[in-house]
Design a protein around this motif. Structure first.
Motif, PDB file in Angstrom:
ATOM      1  N   UNK A 173       0.806  -1.038  -0.044  1.00  0.00           N
ATOM      2  CA  UNK A 173       0.092   0.010   0.031  1.00  0.00           C
ATOM      3  C   UNK A 173       0.839   1.334   0.080  1.00  0.00           C
ATOM      4  N   UNK A 174       0.531   2.297  -0.420  1.00  0.00           N
ATOM      5  CA  UNK A 174       1.138   3.544  -0.406  1.00  0.00           C
ATOM      6  C   UNK A 174       0.247   4.633  -0.129  1.00  0.00           C
ATOM      7  N   UNK A 175       0.693   5.451   0.849  1.00  0.00           N
ATOM      8  CA  UNK A 175       0.071   6.553   1.246  1.00  0.00           C
ATOM      9  C   UNK A 175       0.637   7.720   0.473  1.00  0.00           C
ATOM     10  N   UNK A 176      -0.091   8.250  -0.470  1.00  0.00           N
ATOM     11  CA  UNK A 176       0.340   9.129  -1.453  1.00  0.00           C
ATOM     12  C   UNK A 176      -0.005  10.550  -0.848  1.00  0.00           C
ATOM     13  N   UNK A 177       0.877  10.866  -0.041  1.00  0.00           N
ATOM     14  CA  UNK A 177       0.602  12.259   0.764  1.00  0.00           C
ATOM     15  C   UNK A 177       0.504  13.482   0.172  1.00  0.00           C
ATOM     16  N   UNK A 178      -0.002  14.351   0.437  1.00  0.00           N
ATOM     17  CA  UNK A 178      -0.122  15.798  -0.081  1.00  0.00           C
ATOM     18  C   UNK A 178      -0.015  16.729   0.973  1.00  0.00           C
ATOM     19  N   UNK A 179      -0.052  16.331   2.414  1.00  0.00           N
ATOM     20  CA  UNK A 179       0.163  17.247   3.573  1.00  0.00           C
ATOM     21  C   UNK A 179       0.887  16.539   4.715  1.00  0.00           C
ATOM     22  N   UNK A 180       1.597  17.148   5.522  1.00  0.00           N
ATOM     23  CA  UNK A 180       2.106  16.626   6.728  1.00  0.00           C
ATOM     24  C   UNK A 180       1.207  15.819   7.651  1.00  0.00           C
ATOM     25  N   UNK A 181       0.036  16.089   8.011  1.00  0.00           N
ATOM     26  CA  UNK A 181      -0.904  15.413   8.731  1.00  0.00           C
ATOM     27  C   UNK A 181      -1.021  14.013   8.126  1.00  0.00           C
ATOM     28  N   UNK A 182      -1.109  14.042   6.803  1.00  0.00           N
ATOM     29  CA  UNK A 182      -1.069  12.487   6.239  1.00  0.00           C
ATOM     30  C   UNK A 182       0.240  11.557   6.455  1.00  0.00           C
ATOM     31  N   UNK A 183       1.247  12.095   6.512  1.00  0.00           N
ATOM     32  CA  UNK A 183       2.373  11.582   6.837  1.00  0.00           C
ATOM     33  C   UNK A 183       2.325  11.144   8.196  1.00  0.00           C
ATOM     34  N   UNK A 184       2.008  12.008   9.059  1.00  0.00           N
ATOM     35  CA  UNK A 184       1.721  11.815  10.453  1.00  0.00           C
ATOM     36  C   UNK A 184       0.842  10.464  10.910  1.00  0.00           C
ATOM     37  N   UNK A 185      -0.304  10.249  10.046  1.00  0.00           N
ATOM     38  CA  UNK A 185      -1.488   9.188  10.389  1.00  0.00           C
ATOM     39  C   UNK A 185      -0.657   8.056   9.690  1.00  0.00           C
ATOM     40  N   UNK A 186      -0.048   8.032   8.621  1.00  0.00           N
ATOM     41  CA  UNK A 186       0.676   6.758   8.230  1.00  0.00           C
ATOM     42  C   UNK A 186       1.892   6.057   9.188  1.00  0.00           C
ATOM     43  N   UNK A 187       2.468   7.017   9.695  1.00  0.00           N
ATOM     44  CA  UNK A 187       3.640   6.862  10.713  1.00  0.00           C
ATOM     45  C   UNK A 187       2.976   5.850  11.840  1.00  0.00           C
ATOM     46  N   UNK A 188       1.947   6.620  12.260  1.00  0.00           N
ATOM     47  CA  UNK A 188       1.285   6.148  13.663  1.00  0.00           C
ATOM     48  C   UNK A 188       0.711   4.803  13.252  1.00  0.00           C
ATOM     49  N   UNK A 189       0.040   4.722  12.176  1.00  0.00           N
ATOM     50  CA  UNK A 189      -0.589   3.550  11.885  1.00  0.00           C
ATOM     51  C   UNK A 189       0.261   2.593  11.476  1.00  0.00           C
ATOM     52  N   UNK A 190       1.565   2.686  11.016  1.00  0.00           N
ATOM     53  CA  UNK A 190       2.675   1.585  10.826  1.00  0.00           C
ATOM     54  C   UNK A 190       3.115   1.099  12.289  1.00  0.00           C
ATOM     55  N   UNK A 191       3.523   2.167  13.157  1.00  0.00           N
ATOM     56  CA  UNK A 191       3.801   1.981  14.456  1.00  0.00           C
ATOM     57  C   UNK A 191       2.768   0.988  15.470  1.00  0.00           C
ATOM     58  N   UNK A 192       1.614   1.432  15.203  1.00  0.00           N
ATOM     59  CA  UNK A 192       0.664   0.732  16.058  1.00  0.00           C
ATOM     60  C   UNK A 192       0.454  -0.655  15.681  1.00  0.00           C
TER      61      UNK A 192
END
Length: 583
Positions: free
Chosen positions: A126-145
């Motif tokens: 899967x790819x989080x095709x991010x367009x803003x910082x908040x989307x990066x934060x959500x993806x990182x937290x998901x991967x960590x969780x």
């Protein structure tokens, strides 16, 4: 809107079962394991990033059964060597071999027969095709969780395959295209300390885009020479060599501030005044190991006048050719001391061997100094080879942007090939005597014998200000401060090659090619962005005495190793794909 997961999971289950690693807290979760996030979790992530989560297949899958699509395949084949197209595609990398995973026998090459199965390989699920910082934060937290392997793709320009990982969630930063100039940059927390003219760039800005923006303002910056490279990604975090290095230092030397999403999912600022340990690590400690950089601010400079010299020689006489290669390396320290930087390309052949040299003297108003160090070499070429075999051109450019227009013509690089490389940094001291140049020439000649199709590229991108920045306090390998040339060679193989043939080629790089160069100066090292992916003792080779400090910073900022890349800081604790801990 929910993303369609079930078809992808069905394709992957068999391949995932072949990983053999049972579910374990020591390993990242895989799609065949109970710990893998269920479909509602992925749909929640998709909603949290504004519908920008996509299920990924290798871009060449449209050229293989059972998903063969004639029209889509024709487009994919037409674009398969276009670096900008590959950059934007979540299912592609710039070196096609890193999309494959030979251990699982999973390949998906664009030119193999459509009846051959298309394996997922190292391409993220899967790819989080991010367009803003908040989307990066959500993806990182998901991967960590959920204990999911993360992969960060800026452009996919990575000779060590660090932007891909099997069974992973990708964060694609390609669309973060901010470019903002400031005449008087003041780092956050600096109490108004001025750092002068600067530009802040988003993580997805590529080099040609930045050069174009700089040129409009009659400015330049210390960045590289490739369309494909993302200026704020692994390039600058790995140190970042540049044709302007001799004039103003390395890219990492000129970084003023980073914004980065950490392993906790926090957005932090790193500069000399805030989080200085992370700032140290981000300036040369390697991309993909510290967090997801969202933007970086770098120094800018008035576009300098530049004197330019090119020289191309061709020869059917192998003895004369290699003697000239030695003579060039004998004179290289003096050329570099005079302010010369640039590139040279050695292409040995049983028929006609060639040497092509392009040297730049940034900040030079005329070619007098350049002529004083290059005329002896050009005279030697004219004395050694026939007139038709020597082409020497010299001219003065009003600004470095004119050089870039020649180095980066068009809108894209030609990439998408299969290649494995090895490299070494060669010191000024070593080449300052004829025995050093003779030993290096002998090693290059031996490489050409063992690897007949291997060309060699020399990067004269250090010396000068790079050397003078030795006490700057960045994570860049200290060996760079002693370097006069960064030499790279490589091997390739056809997409149809058997797995054992591929492994034989790869072993040749690690066990033959690199030792030939490394044996010349055991105390030097290699450039971590352009090196053997399985470099032995990579900690010392890539970072020298800085590794211990970097390891401590890694433990402080990412104790759970959310961010792991091949041959990156802390990766010795993980297997080659960053899936399972070794201890």
């Amino acid at each position: 809107m929910a993303i369609q997961l079930r078809p992808l999971i069905a394709i992957l289950l068999f391949g995932a079962a072949l990983t053999a690693a049972a579910p374990s807290p020591k390993c990242r979760c895989g799609p065949a394991e109970p710990c893998w996030p269920p479909e509602p979790a992925w749909n929640a992530l998709n909603a949290s990033i504004d519908g920008n989560l996509v299920a990924v297949r290798p871009f060449a899958s449209v050229c293989h059964d059972p998903t063969y699509d004639l029209d889509a395949c024709q487009i994919a084949k037409r674009m398969s060597n276009e670096s900008l197209w590959l950059s934007a595609n979540p299912g592609a990398v710039q070196s096609a071999n890193w999309a494959s995973l030979p251990q699982r026998n999973e390949t998906c090459y664009i030119d193999t027969h459509k009846s051959l199965p298309c394996g997922q390989g190292r391409i993220s699920l899967y790819s989080a095709v991010v367009r803003k910082t908040e989307q990066i934060q959500a993806a990182v937290r998901f991967a960590k969780k959920h204990n999911v392997r993360l992969a960060i793709k800026n452009t996919g320009h990575c000779f060590l395959g660090r932007s891909v990982a099997p069974d992973s969630l990708q964060i694609l930063t390609h669309h973060l295209k901010e470019i903002a100039f400031v005449d008087d940059f003041r780092p956050t927390g600096s109490l108004n300390k001025s750092c002068g003219s600067a530009v802040t760039i988003g993580a997805g800005v590529q080099l040609k885009e930045l050069y174009t923006a700089l040129g409009k303002k009659n400015l330049t910056a210390v960045i590289g020479a490739s369309h494909t490279v993302g200026a704020a990604g692994g390039y600058i975090q790995g140190g970042g060599h540049s044709p302007l290095g001799t004039w103003k230092g390395m890219a990492a030397d000129n970084a003023l501030e980073f914004e980065v999403v950490t392993a906790k999912g926090d957005l932090v600022t790193a500069n000399s005044f805030q989080n200085p340990d992370l700032f140290f690590a981000l300036r040369g400690g390697g991309g993909g190991s510290w967090g997801v950089v969202t933007r970086v601010t770098i120094r800018t400079f008035p576009d300098p006048p530049t004197a330019i010299q090119s020289l191309t020689i061709s020869s059917v006489n192998s003895t004369a050719f290699w003697a000239f290669i030695e003579a060039f390396h004998v004179g290289l320290p003096s050329i570099n001391d005079a302010g010369g930087s640039g590139y040279y390309f050695i292409t040995p052949s049983l028929n006609v061997s060639t040497l092509s040299i392009a040297l730049f003297f940034a900040g030079h108003q005329n070619g007098t100094i350049m002529a004083s160090v290059l005329d002896p070499l050009i005279n030697l070429a004219n004395e050694t080879f026939s007139p038709s075999s020597v082409v020497a051109l010299r001219f003065q450019a009003p600004g470095f942007r004119h050089v870039i227009d020649q180095l980066l013509p068009g809108d894209s690089d030609t990439t998408g090939n299969i290649v494995r490389i090895g490299s070494r940094l060669v010191s000024h001291k070593f080449l300052s005597s004829r025995p050093g140049a003779a030993k290096l020439t002998s090693a290059l000649q031996n490489i050409s014998t063992h690897f007949p199709s291997a060309a060699m590229t020399g990067h004269v991108v250090s010396g000068g200000q790079v050397a003078r920045n030795s006490n700057l306090g960045v994570a860049v390998n200290p060996a760079w401060r002693r370097t006069v040339t960064h030499l790279v060679s490589g091997v390739s193989w056809p997409a149809t090659a058997a797995v054992e043939e591929q492994r034989e080629k790869e072993r040749g790089v690690t066990e033959v090619m690199v030792p030939m160069l490394a044996g010349l100066e055991p105390d030097m090292g290699a450039y971590l962005n352009e090196a053997d992916a399985y470099e032995r003792d990579f900690q010392k080779s890539f970072w020298g005495g800085n590794y211990g400090r970097l390891r401590e910073i890694k433990r402080r900022w990412d104790p759970e190793s959310v961010f792991i890349v091949r041959a990156g800081v802390g990766s010795e604790e993980w297997d080659a794909e960053g899936r399972c801990r070794l201890w």
